[in-house]
Design a protein around this motif. Sequence first.
Motif, PDB file in Angstrom:
ATOM      1  N   VAL A 243      42.658  34.728  37.450  1.00 47.04           N
ATOM      2  CA  VAL A 243      41.359  34.078  37.605  1.00 47.04           C
ATOM      3  C   VAL A 243      40.469  34.496  36.445  1.00 47.04           C
ATOM      4  O   VAL A 243      40.353  35.682  36.126  1.00 47.04           O
ATOM      5  CB  VAL A 243      40.707  34.467  38.951  1.00 47.04           C
ATOM      6  CG1 VAL A 243      39.350  33.818  39.099  1.00 47.04           C
ATOM      7  CG2 VAL A 243      41.615  34.108  40.120  1.00 47.04           C
TER       8      VAL A 243
ATOM      9  N   ILE B  84      33.355  35.685  39.024  1.00 46.78           N
ATOM     10  CA  ILE B  84      34.548  34.835  38.991  1.00 46.78           C
ATOM     11  C   ILE B  84      34.144  33.435  38.554  1.00 46.78           C
ATOM     12  O   ILE B  84      33.145  32.890  39.038  1.00 46.78           O
ATOM     13  CB  ILE B  84      35.215  34.790  40.382  1.00 46.78           C
ATOM     14  CG1 ILE B  84      35.833  36.148  40.703  1.00 46.78           C
ATOM     15  CG2 ILE B  84      36.270  33.687  40.460  1.00 46.78           C
ATOM     16  CD1 ILE B  84      36.421  36.240  42.095  1.00 46.78           C
TER      17      ILE B  84
ATOM     18  N   GLU C  36      34.220  29.818  38.945  1.00 47.96           N
ATOM     19  CA  GLU C  36      34.507  29.032  40.148  1.00 47.96           C
ATOM     20  C   GLU C  36      35.609  27.994  39.931  1.00 47.96           C
ATOM     21  O   GLU C  36      36.419  27.753  40.821  1.00 47.96           O
ATOM     22  CB  GLU C  36      33.232  28.350  40.659  1.00 47.96           C
ATOM     23  CG  GLU C  36      32.192  29.325  41.178  1.00 47.96           C
ATOM     24  CD  GLU C  36      32.659  30.145  42.371  1.00 47.96           C
ATOM     25  OE1 GLU C  36      33.425  29.636  43.208  1.00 47.96           O
ATOM     26  OE2 GLU C  36      32.266  31.319  42.458  1.00 47.96           O
TER      27      GLU C  36
ATOM     28  N   TRP D 237      38.904  29.811  39.937  1.00 48.19           N
ATOM     29  CA  TRP D 237      39.186  30.243  41.310  1.00 48.19           C
ATOM     30  C   TRP D 237      39.704  29.063  42.135  1.00 48.19           C
ATOM     31  O   TRP D 237      40.683  29.185  42.873  1.00 48.19           O
ATOM     32  CB  TRP D 237      37.926  30.832  41.920  1.00 48.19           C
ATOM     33  CG  TRP D 237      38.043  31.295  43.336  1.00 48.19           C
ATOM     34  CD1 TRP D 237      37.330  30.821  44.394  1.00 48.19           C
ATOM     35  CD2 TRP D 237      38.885  32.327  43.861  1.00 48.19           C
ATOM     36  NE1 TRP D 237      37.686  31.480  45.543  1.00 48.19           N
ATOM     37  CE2 TRP D 237      38.645  32.415  45.237  1.00 48.19           C
ATOM     38  CE3 TRP D 237      39.826  33.169  43.292  1.00 48.19           C
ATOM     39  CZ2 TRP D 237      39.306  33.320  46.061  1.00 48.19           C
ATOM     40  CZ3 TRP D 237      40.498  34.076  44.112  1.00 48.19           C
ATOM     41  CH2 TRP D 237      40.233  34.145  45.478  1.00 48.19           C
TER      42      TRP D 237
ATOM     43  N   GLU E 266      43.340  28.281  41.355  1.00 53.28           N
ATOM     44  CA  GLU E 266      44.285  29.224  41.959  1.00 53.28           C
ATOM     45  C   GLU E 266      44.411  28.993  43.464  1.00 53.28           C
ATOM     46  O   GLU E 266      45.499  29.079  44.019  1.00 53.28           O
ATOM     47  CB  GLU E 266      43.876  30.676  41.664  1.00 53.28           C
ATOM     48  CG  GLU E 266      44.023  31.052  40.215  1.00 53.28           C
ATOM     49  CD  GLU E 266      45.438  30.904  39.668  1.00 53.28           C
ATOM     50  OE1 GLU E 266      46.421  31.173  40.390  1.00 53.28           O
ATOM     51  OE2 GLU E 266      45.565  30.547  38.490  1.00 53.28           O
TER      52      GLU E 266
END
Length: 127
Positions: A101, A112, A114, A117, A120
Amino acid sequence: DASFAESTEVSLADCGVDPHELARTLLEGFDYSISYVDAYEDEDTGYVSANVNCRLWYQAIASTASKVESLEEDPTPAEVGALLMESAEETPIERDQYVSVDIVRVDGTWMIDEESWAEELKWLFWL
């Protein structure tokens, strides 16, 4: 529910499946360990890599499809739902699924990314 409906043309509700119960079943045994973190200070970017242990949604769907195909007659939606839950419970936990990520620094705080993320999550859980 969306990916299930997309592939079957019926919703989980049509099949009598509680999506929360299905998610709980698929997440049994879920675990992860961070394997590597790399932050590029000059660029305010980086990534976090992890090994994930989890049941894979597509394996549960493939198992369900195989069970449906082995039936002599077309199943009712409720029968498909029962087969889906059975398949989810039987799906083995896959060890060491690699995920990575992206992270970004915003106003001095590492966060993180987005979009990364979401990619993933889609790969792991078909969300």
